[in-house]
Design an enzyme around this catalytic site. Structure first.
Site, PDB file in Angstrom:
ATOM      1  N   MET A   1       0.771  -1.204   0.000  1.00 28.85           N
ATOM      2  CA  MET A   1       0.000   0.000   0.000  1.00 28.85           C
ATOM      3  C   MET A   1       0.818   1.277   0.000  1.00 28.85           C
ATOM      4  SD  MET A   1      -1.336  -0.664   3.810  1.00 28.85           S
ATOM      5  CE  MET A   1      -0.912  -2.370   3.638  1.00 28.85           C
ATOM      6  N   PRO A   2       2.113   1.240   0.320  1.00 34.90           N
ATOM      7  CA  PRO A   2       2.868   2.490   0.195  1.00 34.90           C
ATOM      8  C   PRO A   2       2.916   2.967  -1.261  1.00 34.90           C
ATOM      9  CG  PRO A   2       4.042   0.967   1.594  1.00 34.90           C
ATOM     10  CD  PRO A   2       2.924   0.195   0.957  1.00 34.90           C
ATOM     11  N   PHE A   3       2.874   4.269  -1.417  1.00 37.76           N
ATOM     12  CA  PHE A   3       2.987   4.907  -2.723  1.00 37.76           C
ATOM     13  C   PHE A   3       4.178   5.842  -2.654  1.00 37.76           C
ATOM     14  CE2 PHE A   3       1.573   8.535  -5.514  1.00 37.76           C
ATOM     15  CZ  PHE A   3       1.856   7.897  -6.711  1.00 37.76           C
TER      16      PHE A   3
END
Length: 127
Positions: free
Chosen positions: A1-3
């Protein structure tokens, strides 16, 4: 989920950019414990006049090759994980690309689970 948003001074090769992305991704999975294959990154290069880093803020001597890394991720990582991430990225970029550790600026932006949509107009992580 990190961007991840990664900003660099222009003129670097595709391999250089890919390696920066690889180092950041590896630290996201290894240190921040994101799932494998959760890789979302934008790497943007800028003309030197549009990529500005103070050369002495907090007593750290930066060059024009300073790399800006902003990671948006869910809240909940420990201080130790965050510090480990900063170190892993700075060390990895230094070891693999010769980037000075002083030239690695990282900013984490923590958000709640419901602030993500990975497609289909849905909030996959909303409770």
């Amino acid at each position: 989920m990190p961007f991840a948003r990664i900003d660099i001074v222009g003129g670097k090769s595709v391999d250089y950019k890919r390696t920066i992305g690889d180092v950041v991704y590896d630290a996201i999975v290894d240190i921040l414990k994101a799932p494998a294959n959760d890789r979302f990154q934008v790497i943007t290069d800028h003309p030197p006049e549009e990529h500005i880093a103070d050369d002495s803020y907090l007593g750290i001597k930066r060059t024009r090759d300073c790399v800006f890394i902003q990671l948006t991720l869910n809240s909940g990582r420990t201080l130790e994980q965050k510090k480990g991430f900063y170190k892993a990225v700075a060390d990895g970029l230094h070891e693999r690309l010769g980037i000075r550790r002083e030239d690695v600026l990282i900013n984490l932006v923590e958000v709640a689970n419901e602030n993500w949509s990975f497609g289909n107009g849905e909030a996959q992580y909303a409770s």
